[in-house]
Design an enzyme around this catalytic site. Structure first.
Site, PDB file in Angstrom:
ATOM      1  N   GLY A   1       0.827  -1.191   0.000  1.00  0.00           N
ATOM      2  CA  GLY A   1       0.000   0.000   0.000  1.00  0.00           C
ATOM      3  C   GLY A   1       0.868   1.250   0.000  1.00  0.00           C
ATOM      4  N   CYS A   2       0.281   2.368  -0.397  1.00  0.00           N
ATOM      5  CA  CYS A   2       1.042   3.612  -0.530  1.00  0.00           C
ATOM      6  C   CYS A   2       1.528   4.125   0.826  1.00  0.00           C
ATOM      7  CB  CYS A   2       0.211   4.669  -1.244  1.00  0.00           C
ATOM      8  SG  CYS A   2      -1.460   4.905  -0.572  1.00  0.00           S
ATOM      9  N   TYR A   3       0.653   4.154   1.822  1.00  0.00           N
ATOM     10  CA  TYR A   3       1.087   4.598   3.151  1.00  0.00           C
ATOM     11  C   TYR A   3       2.181   3.685   3.726  1.00  0.00           C
ATOM     12  CZ  TYR A   3      -2.896   7.870   3.528  1.00  0.00           C
ATOM     13  OH  TYR A   3      -3.791   8.901   3.360  1.00  0.00           O
TER      14      TYR A   3
ATOM     15  N   ILE B   1       4.481   1.951   2.226  1.00  0.00           N
ATOM     16  CA  ILE B   1       5.787   2.192   1.595  1.00  0.00           C
ATOM     17  C   ILE B   1       6.454   3.413   2.210  1.00  0.00           C
ATOM     18  CG2 ILE B   1       6.954   2.845  -0.548  1.00  0.00           C
ATOM     19  CD1 ILE B   1       4.995   1.089  -2.066  1.00  0.00           C
ATOM     20  N   SER B   2       5.679   4.502   2.355  1.00  0.00           N
ATOM     21  CA  SER B   2       6.272   5.722   2.913  1.00  0.00           C
ATOM     22  C   SER B   2       6.728   5.504   4.348  1.00  0.00           C
ATOM     23  CB  SER B   2       5.265   6.876   2.832  1.00  0.00           C
ATOM     24  OG  SER B   2       4.183   6.700   3.728  1.00  0.00           O
TER      25      SER B   2
END
Length: 353
Positions: free
Chosen positions: A155-157, A159-160
């Site tokens: 998911g995008c969150y 990864i960050s």
């Protein structure tokens, strides 16, 4: 490995959404990928690509056509940009055909089916593949991705947040029960089919709001991977926010240090850990990241500080939620799976101004 022709035949299933469109954009300019099929699940009719993505008009003759297995003849790799719950129905047959699969949904991110079912509120119908699926974050799973048949794109969150905290977690130099993650995302992270009133321009413009407080579905994904990196169970507090921009994620992660350190000490750890990572840029001391510096690119920019008064470390990370947070990361995994330089088709800066 990459075939002798130098081009891997690729299909995208779910090509009409935001991540699907971004996959198409990236793959059309990829020197070792030949995009041969754009497939959709929601209709029995073909749709010209430019009707879904006007910015891609004239770049390919392909239309988005209804999914049929026969359309995968000759395909070697498939990207799935489909809703959660759909990939698990498709992946077993795709693997039986000998295809390599990169799934951008959450269906294969968890090792424990019960966790998926609890947070996503649907039964998992392909549990036998969960142990095989490789969590697709190249910075920490590079060798496993190289040999994988099935990659679960994160998911995008997560990864960050993973890039933000991995150097601390691996060294166990923070209290594992002290982690707080605060993330802000552009509206495209909600996907193209989000039609609620709260996502209208008139509701979003000049606004800033939290959502999914104490219950966002990316929480257990982060906890799983944080626990893997640290070797111990980790529980976190995570709060996402929606900001009135189209693309981008800005994550601020906080944790308490076990022993006294200063900003220079911690910065040196990050510079060392990410020195060989092509898409992670550790900023100079005292430099602050900006979303605009990464929009349109596959880079994640990171800055780290220590509040010496409280001995809390503060890590800032920014990325484009549709590129490094989704489709660009998926192409990076594709490169590894086919023996390519992982920068292929992705080595360019963001869009500015």
């Amino acid at each position: 490995m990459c075939p002798l022709s130098g081009k891997v035949k690729v299909a995208v299933i779910g090509a009409t959404g935001y991540t699907g469109g971004e996959l198409v954009r990236l793959l059309l300019q990829h020197p070792n990928a030949e995009l041969v099929a754009l497939l959709r699940l929601s209709s029995e009719e073909a749709l010209p690509l430019h009707k879904a993505h006007p910015h891609l008009r004239g770049l390919t003759h392909l239309d988005c056509v209804p999914y049929e297995e026969s359309r995968l003849e000759g395909v070697e790799a498939v990207f799935l940009a489909v809703p959660n719950g759909v990939a698990m129905e498709l992946v077993p047959r795709l693997l039986e055909r000998g295809l390599k699969v990169i799934d951008l949904s959450a269906d294969f991110r968890f090792k424990d089916a019960e966790t998926y079912e609890r947070w996503y509120r649907k039964p998992h119908t392909a549990q036998g593949l969960l142990s095989e699926a490789v969590y697709g974050i190249p910075e920490f799973r590079r060798e496993q991705i190289r040999s994988a048949r099935l990659v679960a794109n994160p998911g995008c969150y997560p990864i960050s947040a993973l890039i933000a905290l991995a150097p601390l977690l691996r060294r166990k130099i923070i209290l594992l029960d002290s982690i707080v993650i605060d993330s802000k995302s552009g509206v495209s992270g909600a996907g193209r089919s989000r039609l609620e009133a709260g996502y209208l321009f008139t509701e979003l413009d000049d606004d800033f709001r939290a959502y999914g407080v104490a219950g966002h579905r990316h929480t257990p994904e982060m906890e799983q991977e944080f626990s893997s990196l640290s070797g111990e169970p980790v529980r976190i507090t995570f709060t996402p926010h929606l900001v009135p921009m189209v693309r981008g994620i800005f994550t601020t992660a906080y944790a308490t240090l076990i022993a006294p350190m200063n900003s220079a000490d911690v910065h040196a750890l990050y510079a060392s850990d990410y020195a060989g990572e092509p898409f992670v840029r550790v900023l100079d001391a005292e430099e602050l990241p900006r979303v605009k510096a990464v929009v349109g690119s596959n880079f994640c920019d990171v800055a780290v500080f220590v509040d010496e008064r409280t001995q809390r470390v503060i890590v800032l990370s920014v990325l484009d939620n549709l590129v490094k947070g989704a489709s660009g990361n998926a192409v990076q995994c594709f490169n590894l799976m086919f023996g390519l330089d992982e920068r292929t088709g992705l080595w360019y800066g963001g869009l500015a101004p």
